[in-house]
Structure formats: C-alpha cells, structure tokens
Design a protein around this motif. Structure first.
Motif, PDB file in Angstrom:
ATOM      1  N   VAL A   1       0.840  -1.194   0.000  1.00 51.65           N
ATOM      2  CA  VAL A   1       0.000   0.000   0.000  1.00 51.65           C
ATOM      3  C   VAL A   1       0.882   1.254   0.000  1.00 51.65           C
ATOM      4  CG1 VAL A   1      -1.604   1.356   1.419  1.00 51.65           C
ATOM      5  CG2 VAL A   1      -1.964  -1.098   1.125  1.00 51.65           C
ATOM      6  N   HIS A   2       0.502   2.253  -0.809  1.00 53.12           N
ATOM      7  CA  HIS A   2       1.198   3.548  -0.834  1.00 53.12           C
ATOM      8  C   HIS A   2       0.140   4.647  -0.808  1.00 53.12           C
ATOM      9  CE1 HIS A   2       5.225   1.991  -1.581  1.00 53.12           C
ATOM     10  NE2 HIS A   2       4.713   1.170  -2.475  1.00 53.12           N
ATOM     11  N   ASP A   3      -0.213   5.100   0.389  1.00 52.66           N
ATOM     12  CA  ASP A   3      -1.275   6.100   0.525  1.00 52.66           C
ATOM     13  C   ASP A   3      -0.913   7.421  -0.163  1.00 52.66           C
ATOM     14  OD1 ASP A   3      -3.225   4.652   1.940  1.00 52.66           O
ATOM     15  OD2 ASP A   3      -2.102   4.883   3.802  1.00 52.66           O
ATOM     16  N   LYS A   4       0.364   7.782  -0.174  1.00 56.37           N
ATOM     17  CA  LYS A   4       0.766   9.074  -0.733  1.00 56.37           C
ATOM     18  C   LYS A   4       0.475   9.178  -2.227  1.00 56.37           C
ATOM     19  CE  LYS A   4       4.391  10.037   2.658  1.00 56.37           C
ATOM     20  NZ  LYS A   4       5.863  10.293   2.859  1.00 56.37           N
ATOM     21  N   ILE A   5       0.461   8.044  -2.919  1.00 56.20           N
ATOM     22  CA  ILE A   5       0.206   8.079  -4.366  1.00 56.20           C
ATOM     23  C   ILE A   5      -1.178   7.522  -4.693  1.00 56.20           C
ATOM     24  CG2 ILE A   5       2.652   7.944  -4.958  1.00 56.20           C
ATOM     25  CD1 ILE A   5       2.262   4.970  -5.519  1.00 56.20           C
ATOM     26  N   GLY A   6      -2.010   7.405  -3.677  1.00 54.43           N
ATOM     27  CA  GLY A   6      -3.375   6.957  -3.902  1.00 54.43           C
ATOM     28  C   GLY A   6      -3.583   5.465  -3.908  1.00 54.43           C
ATOM     29  N   MET A   7      -2.537   4.710  -3.560  1.00 57.11           N
ATOM     30  CA  MET A   7      -2.643   3.248  -3.531  1.00 57.11           C
ATOM     31  C   MET A   7      -3.061   2.833  -2.111  1.00 57.11           C
ATOM     32  SD  MET A   7      -2.249   0.586  -5.497  1.00 57.11           S
ATOM     33  CE  MET A   7      -1.593  -1.076  -5.689  1.00 57.11           C
ATOM     34  N   SER A   8      -4.321   3.026  -1.787  1.00 54.55           N
ATOM     35  CA  SER A   8      -4.833   2.691  -0.465  1.00 54.55           C
ATOM     36  C   SER A   8      -5.290   1.235  -0.437  1.00 54.55           C
ATOM     37  CB  SER A   8      -5.997   3.606  -0.105  1.00 54.55           C
ATOM     38  OG  SER A   8      -7.058   3.414  -1.020  1.00 54.55           O
ATOM     39  N   PHE A   9      -5.716   0.778   0.750  1.00 55.13           N
ATOM     40  CA  PHE A   9      -6.235  -0.582   0.864  1.00 55.13           C
ATOM     41  C   PHE A   9      -7.420  -0.785  -0.079  1.00 55.13           C
ATOM     42  CE2 PHE A   9      -4.014  -1.103   4.991  1.00 55.13           C
ATOM     43  CZ  PHE A   9      -3.533  -2.383   4.807  1.00 55.13           C
ATOM     44  N   SER A  10      -8.326   0.188  -0.093  1.00 61.22           N
ATOM     45  CA  SER A  10      -9.529   0.020  -0.909  1.00 61.22           C
ATOM     46  C   SER A  10      -9.218   0.012  -2.397  1.00 61.22           C
ATOM     47  CB  SER A  10     -10.532   1.125  -0.582  1.00 61.22           C
ATOM     48  OG  SER A  10      -9.946   2.404  -0.764  1.00 61.22           O
ATOM     49  N   SER A  11      -8.345   0.929  -2.859  1.00 65.51           N
ATOM     50  CA  SER A  11      -8.023   0.972  -4.289  1.00 65.51           C
ATOM     51  C   SER A  11      -7.229  -0.248  -4.715  1.00 65.51           C
ATOM     52  CB  SER A  11      -7.250   2.254  -4.621  1.00 65.51           C
ATOM     53  OG  SER A  11      -6.032   2.310  -3.905  1.00 65.51           O
ATOM     54  N   ALA A  12      -6.293  -0.693  -3.860  1.00 68.58           N
ATOM     55  CA  ALA A  12      -5.509  -1.891  -4.181  1.00 68.58           C
ATOM     56  C   ALA A  12      -6.401  -3.122  -4.216  1.00 68.58           C
ATOM     57  CB  ALA A  12      -4.392  -2.078  -3.163  1.00 68.58           C
ATOM     58  N   LEU A  13      -7.335  -3.204  -3.282  1.00 66.33           N
ATOM     59  CA  LEU A  13      -8.241  -4.348  -3.225  1.00 66.33           C
ATOM     60  C   LEU A  13      -9.164  -4.365  -4.438  1.00 66.33           C
ATOM     61  CD1 LEU A  13      -9.257  -6.771  -1.641  1.00 66.33           C
ATOM     62  CD2 LEU A  13     -10.658  -5.227  -0.261  1.00 66.33           C
ATOM     63  N   ARG A  14      -9.613  -3.186  -4.848  1.00 71.29           N
ATOM     64  CA  ARG A  14     -10.481  -3.092  -6.017  1.00 71.29           C
ATOM     65  C   ARG A  14      -9.758  -3.567  -7.281  1.00 71.29           C
ATOM     66  NH1 ARG A  14     -11.382   1.809  -5.458  1.00 71.29           N
ATOM     67  NH2 ARG A  14     -13.187   1.709  -4.084  1.00 71.29           N
ATOM     68  N   SER A  15      -8.481  -3.184  -7.415  1.00 69.28           N
ATOM     69  CA  SER A  15      -7.693  -3.613  -8.574  1.00 69.28           C
ATOM     70  C   SER A  15      -7.381  -5.098  -8.510  1.00 69.28           C
ATOM     71  CB  SER A  15      -6.393  -2.813  -8.645  1.00 69.28           C
ATOM     72  OG  SER A  15      -6.651  -1.432  -8.785  1.00 69.28           O
ATOM     73  N   LEU A  16      -7.156  -5.574  -7.293  1.00 70.29           N
ATOM     74  CA  LEU A  16      -6.797  -6.986  -7.113  1.00 70.29           C
ATOM     75  C   LEU A  16      -7.934  -7.912  -7.525  1.00 70.29           C
ATOM     76  CD1 LEU A  16      -4.278  -8.461  -6.053  1.00 70.29           C
ATOM     77  CD2 LEU A  16      -5.373  -8.573  -3.826  1.00 70.29           C
ATOM     78  N   LEU A  17      -9.154  -7.464  -7.366  1.00 69.32           N
ATOM     79  CA  LEU A  17     -10.308  -8.295  -7.726  1.00 69.32           C
ATOM     80  C   LEU A  17     -10.396  -8.540  -9.228  1.00 69.32           C
ATOM     81  CD1 LEU A  17     -13.011  -6.847  -5.297  1.00 69.32           C
ATOM     82  CD2 LEU A  17     -11.969  -9.125  -5.243  1.00 69.32           C
ATOM     83  N   ARG A  18      -9.703  -7.708 -10.004  1.00 65.90           N
ATOM     84  CA  ARG A  18      -9.665  -7.916 -11.457  1.00 65.90           C
ATOM     85  C   ARG A  18      -8.547  -8.871 -11.867  1.00 65.90           C
ATOM     86  NH1 ARG A  18     -11.213  -2.276 -11.227  1.00 65.90           N
ATOM     87  NH2 ARG A  18      -9.058  -1.546 -11.355  1.00 65.90           N
ATOM     88  N   GLN A  19      -7.813  -9.409 -10.858  1.00 67.37           N
ATOM     89  CA  GLN A  19      -6.703 -10.328 -11.129  1.00 67.37           C
ATOM     90  C   GLN A  19      -7.106 -11.791 -10.915  1.00 67.37           C
ATOM     91  OE1 GLN A  19      -3.293  -9.484 -11.999  1.00 67.37           O
ATOM     92  NE2 GLN A  19      -4.270  -7.555 -12.573  1.00 67.37           N
ATOM     93  N   ASP A  20      -8.394 -12.059 -10.851  1.00 66.55           N
ATOM     94  CA  ASP A  20      -8.924 -13.420 -10.704  1.00 66.55           C
ATOM     95  C   ASP A  20      -8.348 -14.139  -9.478  1.00 66.55           C
ATOM     96  OD1 ASP A  20     -10.387 -15.728 -11.352  1.00 66.55           O
ATOM     97  OD2 ASP A  20      -8.705 -16.570 -12.492  1.00 66.55           O
ATOM     98  N   PRO A  21      -8.472 -13.536  -8.285  1.00 64.54           N
ATOM     99  CA  PRO A  21      -7.943 -14.215  -7.096  1.00 64.54           C
ATOM    100  C   PRO A  21      -8.924 -15.241  -6.545  1.00 64.54           C
ATOM    101  CG  PRO A  21      -8.874 -12.123  -6.468  1.00 64.54           C
ATOM    102  CD  PRO A  21      -9.058 -12.227  -7.959  1.00 64.54           C
ATOM    103  N   ASP A  22      -8.386 -16.239  -5.851  1.00 63.95           N
ATOM    104  CA  ASP A  22      -9.208 -17.188  -5.099  1.00 63.95           C
ATOM    105  C   ASP A  22      -9.245 -16.811  -3.620  1.00 63.95           C
ATOM    106  OD1 ASP A  22      -9.829 -19.187  -7.221  1.00 63.95           O
ATOM    107  OD2 ASP A  22      -7.642 -19.404  -7.247  1.00 63.95           O
ATOM    108  N   VAL A  23      -8.081 -16.426  -3.115  1.00 66.30           N
ATOM    109  CA  VAL A  23      -7.952 -16.050  -1.696  1.00 66.30           C
ATOM    110  C   VAL A  23      -7.297 -14.672  -1.632  1.00 66.30           C
ATOM    111  CG1 VAL A  23      -6.969 -16.647   0.538  1.00 66.30           C
ATOM    112  CG2 VAL A  23      -7.715 -18.464  -1.017  1.00 66.30           C
ATOM    113  N   ILE A  24      -7.867 -13.784  -0.802  1.00 69.28           N
ATOM    114  CA  ILE A  24      -7.318 -12.440  -0.620  1.00 69.28           C
ATOM    115  C   ILE A  24      -7.065 -12.211   0.861  1.00 69.28           C
ATOM    116  CG2 ILE A  24      -7.708  -9.967  -0.930  1.00 69.28           C
ATOM    117  CD1 ILE A  24      -9.737 -10.671  -3.116  1.00 69.28           C
ATOM    118  N   MET A  25      -5.855 -11.752   1.182  1.00 72.24           N
ATOM    119  CA  MET A  25      -5.556 -11.344   2.550  1.00 72.24           C
ATOM    120  C   MET A  25      -5.395  -9.832   2.566  1.00 72.24           C
ATOM    121  SD  MET A  25      -2.418 -12.339   5.124  1.00 72.24           S
ATOM    122  CE  MET A  25      -1.369 -10.918   4.823  1.00 72.24           C
ATOM    123  N   VAL A  26      -6.247  -9.155   3.320  1.00 75.00           N
ATOM    124  CA  VAL A  26      -6.176  -7.704   3.481  1.00 75.00           C
ATOM    125  C   VAL A  26      -5.507  -7.428   4.827  1.00 75.00           C
ATOM    126  CG1 VAL A  26      -7.474  -5.547   3.529  1.00 75.00           C
ATOM    127  CG2 VAL A  26      -8.302  -7.477   2.168  1.00 75.00           C
ATOM    128  N   GLY A  27      -4.405  -6.702   4.789  1.00 73.49           N
ATOM    129  CA  GLY A  27      -3.625  -6.488   6.012  1.00 73.49           C
ATOM    130  C   GLY A  27      -4.443  -5.953   7.165  1.00 73.49           C
TER     131      GLY A  27
END
Length: 610
Positions: free
Chosen positions: A412-438
């Motif tokens: 996660v890089h909050d300073k450049i807009g890569m927050s938990f929510s934005s990263a998680l939203r992008s990750l869902l487009r990567q066809d994951p089976d299991v996701i661990m959110v810190g």
C-alpha cells in the motif's frame, strides 16, 4: 535543593540508653544489635540543637531561620532539624553534612572519580551503591574505606560490612557528588563494553542485500568508520540471537540508549557513547537506502541482511526528536512466516475448527487484537496451509512484512493513492481465489472485502478490537449493514500473546488468594501452579518465548439471525458465553493449569476483554 529527598535522615547519634536496652533485650539471641558497626571512637554525643547552633555560629543560617526551623520542628517533631533546614533552602547539603561529620569525628570530603580504587569498588554491587548512596574508595589496613551521606545509619553500615566482609572506615560525602561519580562510572563501564564489542565483531559479519553504493559525504564517512559498522553489526546480531522483535535507539540530552523488545517487553542493552549517535543513525540510514541529509522529517525504509548466512528483513523507521533522531528497527525474521497453525499454541478443538474455516471457498475470516498480538503471524500461518499450486492467493499489506513464495503481495502507498480500498479493487480484477487484506481500516475497505466474499472469494483480514464479539459491532459502527456482515462472516478469531514460563527455571508456587479466587470464579483449580524462578537463560525474568491465547467465534445460522438485529457488544458477549464460547481469559487459565504461563500474564493481557 533537588537532592533533599535522596538524603537519609541526618541526625545526631541515637539515644544510647535505648540502644543499650535493645542490646540487653537481644542478649538471649546472641546480642545481634550489639554486633552492628559503630565508630571506633564514639565522640561525645551532641544534641540536635547543637547541629543547628553550629551552623549558626559558622554563619550558614540566620537567627530567623533558626526560629522558623524550630517552629516547624515543634509542629512536626518527627522531622529532623537538619532536614527541615534543607527543605527550607536555608542550608546547603554539603554544609549540613560537614557539621554532622565533625560531630562524629569523621572526615567530610568533596568526592571525585579519581579517589576510587577499582578493587574496592568491585566489592559491592553497583545497584546497591546507587540505591544507598555509597561509594567504596579503597582499602587501608585491610579495612574498606567508604563514602556515604548518612554516617548514623548503623544498619546500612552493618550491611556494607557484611557484603564486603571487611571492617569499615567511614567518610562523609554529599548526595550530589556520589550520584555524579556513580553516573560517570556507569558511562565508563558502557564505554569499556563498547570497546569489547568492537574487538569481537567484524565489519563483514552483516552483509547488506540489494543495497546500492552511494557517494560518501562527511556524514557518510563517519557512518562508514569501522567502529560504527562493528557496533551496528553487533546490535543486529545480538537482536536476532536474543529473539528480539524490535531494536530501539533512543537519544536524550547526554545519553544514548539501545533497547530490545523481547517477548513484548523492552530491555536495555547498553548505552554507547553519545557522540556516536549521528554516525550510528547515518549507518542505519545508508543500509536502508534513506536520505542521511534529511534529519527533520520522519523516514521509513527496509533493509535485507544476511546474518551468518541467514536472511533477515528489517523495517527501519526514523523520527526526529528534541535530542536527535530516534530509530526503531522491526526485525522480520522469515522463519516466523513459515510457522504452521499447529505451532501457534491453539487448543485442539480451536485448531480443528479454524483449519476447516480457512479451507472454505468463500466468506470472511477476521483475526482481531491489539498491535503486537501476532495477528499477521496467524494469517501467514493460515495461508501456509493452502494449496498454492491450485489457488491464486494475493495480499494487500501496509507494509509487506514477510515475502512468501507463491503469493502475490501488494504494498500500500497512501501518498500516491494506492490505499487498501483501491488496491483491493484492482486486485479483484486479477482473478484471485484467496485475498488477505492487512487491515480493515475504514468502511470502504470493509465494503469491498464483503462484496468480494459474497462473490466467491475467501477473504482474510484483521481488525483492532478487544475480543471477537467486538469485531461484529465494530463493522456495524463503521457503516456496514448488519445483514451483509451476517451473510459474509464465517469466523472471528481474537488473540493475545503471553510470555511463556522459562523451561530452564520453571518451578511450583502457591497462588495468592486474589489470584486463586479469579481461577475458581472461572471454574479452574488454583492448585499445582508454576512460575519461572529466573535464570541467566531467561535474563532472570522467569519467561522465555511467547504463546497465544485464542477466542474463536464461528458464525452459524443462529448467530447470523442475531447479528442481523444489530446487537450491542455487551448483548453479543452475553450470548457468546451462554452458547459456550471459550473466551481469551478461559484459554489463558487453561494454559496456566498446563504450566505454560502465569496468572499475572493472563490477567495483564486480558484486562480489557472483561
């Protein structure tokens, strides 16, 4: 004066009739009181008033101050006149002690470090000297010469004589002088230890991984000096060997302190020379690729090192303070990320249920607890049980603590807009089976995680709450509809870490009545209790290593109906207890009876859960 409270009661010689009567009374017991130290030549006893009059005759106090001191003494007869004069600021400690020394025919000295003989100093423990304001000066005619502030304390003198196994020659010195000399000797001892470290540790024992060489400025030259490199290497090696989780380098106005956090508790390692602070910090910054010229802003970095061919990741954080930069290094031992669920100390039934939950195809599993309670270790252990060949496992972390092969890890890089929510939203487009959110920090992240779990993904994450029922109400409080929480949540695991009793010095002990009452109130026996006696292996703490306490709440249809009604946390706790949930404190008392930890430890970490 600032040192008034440190001075023992400064009085004239005690009433000898009382002492004689006590000696007579103890004659049947060997006359112990008569064996106490006393001056070789007892001078003529002077009354308390004579101390005051002597100060007046010397021009140290005025007649008005004398009258005021007497007036206070009449109202508070237990206070000595000397102490009253000190508290009034009418007399200096050195002047008062000089008069008392003269009454007892003892020399009053202005103590300096060059008066001390090393052989004499080693006869008494340093902690004893500091707590009693005593300094051994030397040995004359097989007698130990000591300087102290209270020559009338016969019990202290007897204890010194017993510890040193020598007769005494007493001199009187001020509290300020004694403390100054002992403080200086402590610094000398630290410098000697520092010199020994530099001889024993080589510059090549810590190898930096993937660090680019930079041009060397004046500050970098200081950081590159051999003594500085050796010292930083020693600290890192020692921290890993001792099992420390964090290294703290803390500056003050005149001192520099290095502390380790071991088993959740901070221990002081040593105090290196203060003048090396800037160079030590710069050396660590160079290793972590930080800007050594920037000392006004906090910085965060990471360094990978090899310690005796063992790779260890370290997370570096610097913070500007009024006395220079404080550095905290989090040690991320890769071996911890390879722990299995069965190695975490869970009860068999808890382990079986949790293992079943992490192999379900979808839903949310939450691990909750305060910072430092081992939540990340538990999540990584859960991921280790999964089939990484068949599953696409991804994580979103801040920061990525452990690098694990076979898992996609996103920083996660909050300073450049890569927050938990934005990263998680992008990750869902990567066809994951299991996701661990810190960590679920806000409603947006929680909502995305819930939507992911409802659309066929297994989501693992953490929350900062006191116990398992609090996690449900926390999700409701941050704006998530209760019916979504009920539909998506599979299980909540609350946990704490308690220190484990040292196996080398474990022994039985009898529980205090208060502790025994707690055990019995929760339905446990207070018999056959154990504790660590303290040994060199556990740094005389009685503990070595840690073990987890766990509270697992599995969400079934009954709980889903209850959660949909948005219950309060107290209502949900009551229902959980009625349905037989094993609480953190229950699990702790089980481990107390198993001889793994102590009641004090369990009470300490579970206090906020009751």
């Amino acid at each position: 004066m600032n040192n008034n409270n440190d001075i023992n009661e400064l009085i004239a010689e005690p009433d000898m009739e009382q002492v004689d009567s006590r000696c007579d009374a103890s004659a049947g017991n060997g006359g112990d009181l008569c064996d106490l130290w006393h001056p070789e030549e007892s001078p003529q006893t002077l009354s308390r008033v004579e101390v005051e009059e002597q100060l007046f005759q010397q021009g140290r106090i005025t007649s008005e101050q004398m009258e005021e001191a007497r007036s206070i003494h009449n109202r508070s007869p237990r206070k000595r006149l000397g102490q009253i004069l000190l508290e009034m600021g009418a007399v200096q400690e050195a002047d008062l002690l000089a008069c008392i020394a003269e009454q007892y025919d003892l020399p009053f000295i202005r103590l300096t470090a060059d008066m001390i003989d090393d052989k004499a100093f080693e006869l008494l423990d340093r902690n004893f000297l500091e707590s009693h304001n005593v300094v051994p000066l030397g040995i004359e005619n097989n007698k130990l010469v000591v300087a102290l502030t209270d020559p009338t304390n016969v019990f202290l003198l007897d204890e010194i004589q017993r510890k040193a196994k020598k007769s005494l020659l007493v001199k009187v010195a001020s509290t300020e002088d004694i403390k100054k000399v002992l403080s200086g000797l402590n610094e000398d001892a630290d410098e000697e230890l520092f010199d020994d470290i530099l001889q024993d540790v080589g510059t090549e024992e810590v190898e930096i991984v993937n660090t680019e060489e930079e041009d060397i400025s004046n500050l970098e030259q200081a950081a590159g000096d051999s003594p500085v490199i050796k010292f930083v290497n020693y600290v890192m090696l020692k921290a890993v060997q001792d099992g420390a989780s964090d290294i703290h380098i803390e500056p003050s106005e005149k001192h520099l302190k290095v502390r380790f956090r071991i088993d959740g508790i901070l221990f002081e390692l040593m105090s290196p020379p203060h003048h090396m602070h800037a160079a030590i910090v710069s050396r660590i910054k160079i290793m972590a690729n930080l800007d050594i010229a920037e000392r006004r802003l906090p910085q965060d970095g990471r360094v990978s090192v090899k310690l005796h061919k063992r790779k260890v990741d370290m997370r570096v954080s610097t913070l500007p303070t009024s006395h220079g930069e404080k550095v905290v290094i989090r040690i991320l031992d890769v071996g911890r990320a390879q722990l299995k669920l069965k190695d975490l100390g869970m009860e068999a039934d808890t382990l079986e249920i949790l293992d079943h939950q992490v192999h379900r195809p979808h839903g949310i599993i939450l691990v909750t607890g305060p910072t430092g309670s081992g939540k990340s270790t538990t999540l990584y252990a859960a991921l280790q049980t999964m089939d990484m060949q068949r599953l696409n496992i991804s994580t979103v972390e801040d920061p990525v603590e452990y690098e694990v092969d076979g898992i996609t890890q996103v920083q996660v890089h909050d300073k450049i807009g890569m927050s938990f929510s934005s990263a998680l939203r992008s990750l869902l487009r990567q066809d994951p089976d299991v996701i661990m959110v810190g960590e679920i920090r806000d409603g947006e992240t929680a909502r995305i995680a819930i939507q992911a779990s409802l659309t066929g993904h297994l989501v693992l994450s953490t929350l900062h709450t006191n116990d398992a029922p609090s996690s449900i109400t926390r999700m409701i409080n941050i704006g998530i509809e209760s019916y979504l929480i009920a539909a998506s949540t599979n299980a909540v695991l609350a946990q704490r870490l308690v220190r484990r009793i040292c196996k080398n010095c474990i022994g039985p002990y009898e529980a205090q009545a208060e502790h025994a009452g707690f055990m019995e109130m929760y339905g446990f026996s207070s018999q056959n209790m154990f504790c660590g006696k303290g040994c060199e292996q556990c740094r005389y703490t009685g503990f070595q290593g840690r073990v987890g306490l766990y509270e697992l709440l599995t969400i079934d249809d009954t709980y889903r109906d209850i959660i949909t009604k948005s219950p309060t946390v107290s209502e949900l706790r009551r229902i959980c207890k009625e349905r037989g949930t094993v609480t953190l404190r229950d699990d702790g008392f089980r481990k107390v009876q198993a001889g793994l930890t102590t009641i004090d430890e369990v009470m300490r970490v579970t206090e906020s859960t009751v």
